[in-house]
Design a protein around this motif. Structure first.
Motif, PDB file in Angstrom:
ATOM      1  N   SER A 232       0.827  -1.215   0.000  1.00  0.00           N
ATOM      2  CA  SER A 232       0.000   0.000   0.000  1.00  0.00           C
ATOM      3  C   SER A 232       0.852   1.253   0.000  1.00  0.00           C
ATOM      4  N   CYS A 234       3.784   1.572  -1.409  1.00  0.00           N
ATOM      5  CA  CYS A 234       4.289   1.729  -2.775  1.00  0.00           C
ATOM      6  C   CYS A 234       3.224   2.305  -3.696  1.00  0.00           C
ATOM      7  N   GLU A 235       1.990   1.860  -3.507  1.00  0.00           N
ATOM      8  CA  GLU A 235       0.912   2.407  -4.335  1.00  0.00           C
ATOM      9  C   GLU A 235       0.736   3.906  -4.092  1.00  0.00           C
ATOM     10  N   ASP A 239       1.397   6.981  -6.801  1.00  0.00           N
ATOM     11  CA  ASP A 239       0.368   7.971  -7.130  1.00  0.00           C
ATOM     12  C   ASP A 239       0.849   9.408  -6.912  1.00  0.00           C
ATOM     13  N   ALA A 255       7.681  -2.349  -5.300  1.00  0.00           N
ATOM     14  CA  ALA A 255       6.322  -2.890  -5.366  1.00  0.00           C
ATOM     15  C   ALA A 255       6.320  -4.284  -5.982  1.00  0.00           C
TER      16      ALA A 255
END
Length: 432
Positions: A232, A234-235, A239, A255
């Protein structure tokens, strides 16, 4: 050549050899004793008959035979009793001689300078010896057959508790915590001691399995949470548009590494949990869906390395397989091809009941090909990355799922890994 026999067979062999030795010893002793005794009795009998003849007032006038098998001769006697030249050289006492082409026993005695000889035909004695030898030989053979039969019965009786113990130990329920102990079913002998040893060993195995289950549950709980946090995070970083291109690439690598680690953890956990060796645990998917997802990741990495990547669906299939296991097998083979290929191409081909991963990499030497699916074995030891566990995991999953993975070399270089997702039993029935 060292021939290995079962314990029952060795018991029968030892029993038969012991009987053969004892029976053979007694058979030879009987034959030798009878031969010596008959020779001694013949000597006494011939000596007594000759002595009775010499007690006659005129032995020269003897015209009849005291026994049909005996002949009497006198030196310088009548024509029909005159000593033949072949008998002149006989020593005094008992001896054997060939007379007129027949074997005889001879008893010779010299009285007042005259030689007297009494002969007895050996035919009847030889016949008795042949009958005796036949009887002894037949008895020896029957004793061997009887020893084999008794040895077989004895081996069955002796080995019955051992066979029973082996069957109980072989039974899978013996590893369960509620499995009854083995030792109370046996007497306090060698087999009982063996059963006690098995109980102790199985107890240690149960304890080790219990610790492994606890470790598996701990790993499941402790590793999933940090991996989810890492994924999460890395996400969120990806973004964030404020990151430059290099930073985004590094976060993307993190990731992907966390996703691979999560998949690896799921694979090991599922292998540890499915003790009944079934493939019905966890989500299932078709082969093409797994290949589509993996090609998005590995296709980009392969092309970034300057290689050509080919993805071919030769035959479509609606069969469904365990998602975690198929991803692990296909992903490890693609990773292996990417790692050991510096020039050329990598190809993933799907078929109705399996898939093939080919590459034009450095290949695997012939002497190391059979060992490549063992843990910590690598194709090129000079490459620093990797521990040599990928192909070992592939082999373990395929064995667990009753799949089949084979490795072949390509010309002029490279490898070809073929994975048949059909059950081995189904494959054998189809080939038969």
């Amino acid at each position: 050549m060292d021939h290995k026999h079962s314990l029952s067979t060795r018991i029968v062999m030892v029993f038969a050899l012991m009987t053969a030795f004892v029976a053979g010893f007694f058979a030879v002793g009987i034959v030798a004793t009878v031969h010596v005794v008959e020779r001694k009795l013949t000597t006494i009998s011939l000596g007594g008959n000759l002595h009775r003849l010499l007690l006659m007032e005129s032995p020269e006038q003897w015209t009849h035979r005291p026994d049909k098998s005996e002949l009497f001769f006198v030196e310088d006697g009548p024509a029909d009793l005159n000593l033949a030249p072949a008998l002149d050289a006989l020593p005094e006492g008992f001896s054997e001689v060939a007379f007129e082409g027949q074997p005889y026993y001879a008893m010779t005695q010299v009285v007042d300078g005259r030689r007297y000889v009494l002969l007895r035909d050996q035919v009847s004695l030889k016949q008795r010896e042949r009958v005796l030898f036949l009887v002894v030989t037949l008895g020896f053979a029957l004793s061997i057959l009887l020893a084999i039969f008794l040895g077989w019965l004895l081996a069955r009786r002796v080995m019955a508790p051992v066979v029973r113990l082996a069957s109980q130990v072989r039974h899978r329920d013996q590893l369960l915590a509620l499995a009854p102990p083995l030792a109370p079913d046996y007497t306090s002998d060698e087999v009982g001691e063996l059963a006690t040893s098995f109980d102790q060993t199985l107890g240690r195995l149960r304890a080790a399995l219990g610790r492994e289950k606890l470790f598996t549950s701990d790993v499941s709980h402790e590793l999933r949470t940090p991996l989810m946090v890492l994924a999460s995070s890395c996400e969120l970083l990806l973004d964030n548009r404020s990151l430059d291109v290099r930073s985004q690439a590094q976060v993307g690598r993190i990731a992907r590494a966390s996703a691979e680690m999560r998949q690896l953890v799921d694979t090991f956990l599922m292998l540890a949990r499915t003790e009944n060796r079934t493939s019905h645990l966890g989500p299932t998917t078709c082969l093409e869906d797994v290949a589509d997802a993996l090609t998005e990741v590995w296709g980009r990495l392969i092309k970034d390395k300057g290689l050509e990547f080919f993805y071919c669906v030769e035959q479509r299939s609606t069969a469904r397989y365990n998602l975690t296991f198929v991803q692990a097998v296909m992903g490890n083979l693609l990773r292996n091809a990417w790692h050991y290929t510096d020039h050329g191409f990598i190809r993933l081909s799907l078929y109705e009941q399996g898939f093939v991963v080919e590459d034009s990499g450095i290949g695997i030497p012939e002497e190391k090909r059979n060992a490549m699916f063992q843990p910590f074995v690598r194709g090129d030891e000079q490459r620093g990355e990797g521990l040599g566990l990928g192909l070992s995991l592939v082999q373990r999953i395929c064995s667990h799922q009753h799949w089949r993975v084979t490795l072949d070399s390509r010309e002029p270089n490279g490898c070809r890994f073929s994975v048949d997702l059909r059950s081995l039993a189904d494959t054998d029935r189809a080939s038969g």
